[in-house]
Design a protein around this motif. Structure first.
Motif, PDB file in Angstrom:
ATOM      1  N   ILE A 279      13.594  16.669 -11.660  1.00  0.00           N
ATOM      2  CA  ILE A 279      12.734  17.334 -10.679  1.00  0.00           C
ATOM      3  C   ILE A 279      11.258  17.168 -11.040  1.00  0.00           C
ATOM      4  O   ILE A 279      10.429  16.814 -10.189  1.00  0.00           O
ATOM      5  N   LEU A 280      10.914  17.393 -12.311  1.00  0.00           N
ATOM      6  CA  LEU A 280       9.510  17.298 -12.701  1.00  0.00           C
ATOM      7  C   LEU A 280       9.003  15.858 -12.658  1.00  0.00           C
ATOM      8  O   LEU A 280       7.879  15.603 -12.215  1.00  0.00           O
ATOM      9  N   GLU A 281       9.823  14.894 -13.107  1.00  0.00           N
ATOM     10  CA  GLU A 281       9.379  13.498 -13.036  1.00  0.00           C
ATOM     11  C   GLU A 281       9.226  13.036 -11.594  1.00  0.00           C
ATOM     12  O   GLU A 281       8.306  12.268 -11.278  1.00  0.00           O
ATOM     13  N   GLU A 282      10.112  13.478 -10.716  1.00  0.00           N
ATOM     14  CA  GLU A 282       9.994  13.072  -9.318  1.00  0.00           C
ATOM     15  C   GLU A 282       8.783  13.706  -8.646  1.00  0.00           C
ATOM     16  O   GLU A 282       8.101  13.063  -7.854  1.00  0.00           O
ATOM     17  N   ILE A 283       8.498  14.957  -8.946  1.00  0.00           N
ATOM     18  CA  ILE A 283       7.286  15.591  -8.408  1.00  0.00           C
ATOM     19  C   ILE A 283       6.040  14.841  -8.886  1.00  0.00           C
ATOM     20  O   ILE A 283       5.113  14.579  -8.109  1.00  0.00           O
ATOM     21  N   LEU A 284       6.050  14.472 -10.168  1.00  0.00           N
ATOM     22  CA  LEU A 284       4.910  13.776 -10.756  1.00  0.00           C
ATOM     23  C   LEU A 284       4.744  12.366 -10.188  1.00  0.00           C
ATOM     24  O   LEU A 284       3.661  12.006  -9.693  1.00  0.00           O
ATOM     25  N   TRP A 285       5.821  11.564 -10.221  1.00  0.00           N
ATOM     26  CA  TRP A 285       5.714  10.137  -9.899  1.00  0.00           C
ATOM     27  C   TRP A 285       5.959   9.827  -8.431  1.00  0.00           C
ATOM     28  O   TRP A 285       5.223   9.039  -7.836  1.00  0.00           O
ATOM     29  N   ARG A 286       6.992  10.382  -7.827  1.00  0.00           N
ATOM     30  CA  ARG A 286       7.282  10.074  -6.421  1.00  0.00           C
ATOM     31  C   ARG A 286       6.675  11.095  -5.468  1.00  0.00           C
ATOM     32  O   ARG A 286       6.664  10.879  -4.253  1.00  0.00           O
ATOM     33  N   GLY A 287       6.165  12.189  -6.009  1.00  0.00           N
ATOM     34  CA  GLY A 287       5.482  13.153  -5.174  1.00  0.00           C
ATOM     35  C   GLY A 287       3.983  12.939  -5.190  1.00  0.00           C
ATOM     36  O   GLY A 287       3.400  12.363  -4.280  1.00  0.00           O
ATOM     37  N   ILE A 288       3.352  13.346  -6.287  1.00  0.00           N
ATOM     38  CA  ILE A 288       1.892  13.321  -6.374  1.00  0.00           C
ATOM     39  C   ILE A 288       1.335  11.902  -6.453  1.00  0.00           C
ATOM     40  O   ILE A 288       0.501  11.495  -5.642  1.00  0.00           O
ATOM     41  N   LEU A 289       1.794  11.123  -7.455  1.00  0.00           N
ATOM     42  CA  LEU A 289       1.192   9.807  -7.679  1.00  0.00           C
ATOM     43  C   LEU A 289       1.531   8.809  -6.568  1.00  0.00           C
ATOM     44  O   LEU A 289       0.679   8.015  -6.158  1.00  0.00           O
ATOM     45  N   LEU A 290       2.757   8.837  -6.070  1.00  0.00           N
ATOM     46  CA  LEU A 290       3.105   7.931  -4.969  1.00  0.00           C
ATOM     47  C   LEU A 290       2.273   8.245  -3.729  1.00  0.00           C
ATOM     48  O   LEU A 290       1.829   7.326  -3.020  1.00  0.00           O
ATOM     49  N   THR A 291       2.043   9.513  -3.459  1.00  0.00           N
ATOM     50  CA  THR A 291       1.201   9.904  -2.329  1.00  0.00           C
ATOM     51  C   THR A 291      -0.218   9.384  -2.486  1.00  0.00           C
ATOM     52  O   THR A 291      -0.800   8.801  -1.566  1.00  0.00           O
ATOM     53  N   ARG A 292      -0.782   9.572  -3.668  1.00  0.00           N
ATOM     54  CA  ARG A 292      -2.159   9.135  -3.908  1.00  0.00           C
ATOM     55  C   ARG A 292      -2.265   7.604  -3.854  1.00  0.00           C
ATOM     56  O   ARG A 292      -3.216   7.057  -3.314  1.00  0.00           O
ATOM     57  N   MET A 293      -1.293   6.907  -4.436  1.00  0.00           N
ATOM     58  CA  MET A 293      -1.317   5.446  -4.396  1.00  0.00           C
ATOM     59  C   MET A 293      -1.125   4.927  -2.979  1.00  0.00           C
ATOM     60  O   MET A 293      -1.749   3.940  -2.575  1.00  0.00           O
ATOM     61  N   SER A 294      -0.274   5.588  -2.218  1.00  0.00           N
ATOM     62  CA  SER A 294      -0.019   5.183  -0.844  1.00  0.00           C
ATOM     63  C   SER A 294      -1.274   5.340   0.008  1.00  0.00           C
ATOM     64  O   SER A 294      -1.613   4.458   0.803  1.00  0.00           O
ATOM     65  N   ASP A 295      -1.972   6.457  -0.147  1.00  0.00           N
ATOM     66  CA  ASP A 295      -3.220   6.666   0.583  1.00  0.00           C
ATOM     67  C   ASP A 295      -4.302   5.689   0.148  1.00  0.00           C
ATOM     68  O   ASP A 295      -5.172   5.315   0.934  1.00  0.00           O
ATOM     69  N   LEU A 296      -4.232   5.266  -1.104  1.00  0.00           N
ATOM     70  CA  LEU A 296      -5.245   4.365  -1.640  1.00  0.00           C
ATOM     71  C   LEU A 296      -5.043   2.920  -1.200  1.00  0.00           C
ATOM     72  O   LEU A 296      -5.977   2.260  -0.740  1.00  0.00           O
ATOM     73  N   ALA A 297      -3.806   2.416  -1.333  1.00  0.00           N
ATOM     74  CA  ALA A 297      -3.583   0.974  -1.151  1.00  0.00           C
ATOM     75  C   ALA A 297      -2.399   0.632  -0.255  1.00  0.00           C
ATOM     76  O   ALA A 297      -2.054  -0.540  -0.132  1.00  0.00           O
ATOM     77  N   GLY A 298      -1.778   1.628   0.385  1.00  0.00           N
ATOM     78  CA  GLY A 298      -0.640   1.354   1.244  1.00  0.00           C
ATOM     79  C   GLY A 298       0.687   1.571   0.513  1.00  0.00           C
ATOM     80  O   GLY A 298       0.755   1.557  -0.718  1.00  0.00           O
ATOM     81  N   GLU A 299       1.750   1.757   1.291  1.00  0.00           N
ATOM     82  CA  GLU A 299       3.039   2.140   0.717  1.00  0.00           C
ATOM     83  C   GLU A 299       3.655   1.051  -0.157  1.00  0.00           C
ATOM     84  O   GLU A 299       4.251   1.344  -1.191  1.00  0.00           O
ATOM     85  N   LYS A 300       3.527  -0.215   0.241  1.00  0.00           N
ATOM     86  CA  LYS A 300       4.176  -1.287  -0.525  1.00  0.00           C
ATOM     87  C   LYS A 300       3.573  -1.410  -1.919  1.00  0.00           C
ATOM     88  O   LYS A 300       4.308  -1.508  -2.915  1.00  0.00           O
TER      89      LYS A 300
END
Length: 272
Positions: free
Chosen positions: A183-204
């Motif tokens: 749960i904590l790793e997913e919140i960290l990596w697929r929640g927060i960081l994936l969101t920020r990276m997606s907004d920055l450079a796109g989902e792919k």
């Protein structure tokens, strides 16, 4: 294309690459180098770019949180608890980078997590390239197939492991560690960081870079580079199923079951 347009296209990927380098440095506890890169890039963006700087500050928050994670881990080592309990407490320390990043994101008043919603189980995902491939199935079917493949791979290791499955302390460790870590790793990596990276450079790009950095982040836990690259591949598919379903829930379920198998096989050791 003007210089400004080229800069606007290059800078997001440069930030992702810098995050990758910083993850490597922090895994080997080279924090001076990591902060030097961060400070230099902040100055560079302040002088040359008017782009949103939220991601670079999120990286800074991650490093600070990771420092607290390491100090916390050193502190709990003195506790007179079984090693299995200390391992669970170590995973709870992931709250530190999460809290630091949440604070920064709230200060910038941007979306914290795009994927904290109910999953679309009927959305399609393709193999092997997530968005395209020789076969496409629903997220639900993909998750079931992935879990079955994981079981098939781990069965020989589980068969030869000498673990007392009926032990209450082992069962406690099996469930609590698996759930807390996933749960904590997913919140960290697929929640927060994936969101920020997606907004920055796109989902792919976000799927690829979040997966790679997730895998490399396990070096400090004692895993070899080869194993970490396998984790990176898994992280890419965790991110892929998150993006395609629109939710981190499928990745959490998959991650919990994978943790079960890692513990049952002895790859994550149970030491009472």
């Amino acid at each position: 294309m003007t210089t400004i347009d080229r800069q606007a296209k290059v800078l997001p990927f440069l930030q992702l690459f810098i995050f990758l380098i910083i993850i490597i440095f922090t895994q080997y506890k080279q924090f001076t180098l990591a902060f030097t890169i961060i400070i230099g890039f902040v100055i560079f963006m302040t002088v040359t770019s008017k782009q949103n700087r939220v991601f670079i500050w999120v990286i800074t928050a991650y490093i600070l949180g990771y420092l607290f994670y390491l100090y916390g881990d050193r502190f709990i080592e003195e506790f007179p608890f079984p090693i299995s309990i200390l391992m669970i407490m170590n995973r709870c320390l992931l709250f530190f980078p999460i809290i630091f990043m949440v604070y920064v994101i709230k200060k910038f008043d941007v979306v914290l997590n795009h994927y904290w919603v109910k999953p679309n189980w009927k959305a399609t995902i393709s193999f092997p390239f997530i968005w395209s491939g020789f076969h496409s199935v629903s997220v639900k079917v993909f998750l079931m197939i992935a879990i079955c493949i994981n079981f098939a791979v781990f069965i020989p290791f589980i068969h030869f492991s000498n673990i007392e499955l009926a032990s209450p302390s082992f069962l406690f460790f099996l469930f609590i560690f698996s759930f807390v870590n996933a749960i904590l790793e997913e919140i960290l990596w697929r929640g927060i960081l994936l969101t920020r990276m997606s907004d920055l450079a796109g989902e792919k790009a976000a799927v690829i870079f979040s997966g790679i950095t997730f895998g490399i982040s396990h070096i400090a836990l004692g895993f070899s580079w080869g194993v970490c690259l396998l984790f990176a591949l898994g992280g890419i598919f965790y991110a892929g199923i998150t993006v395609r379903s629109g939710s981190i829930l499928p990745a959490i379920i998959w991650h919990i079951i994978f943790n079960f198998l890692m513990i049952l096989s002895g790859i994550i050791p149970y030491i009472d």
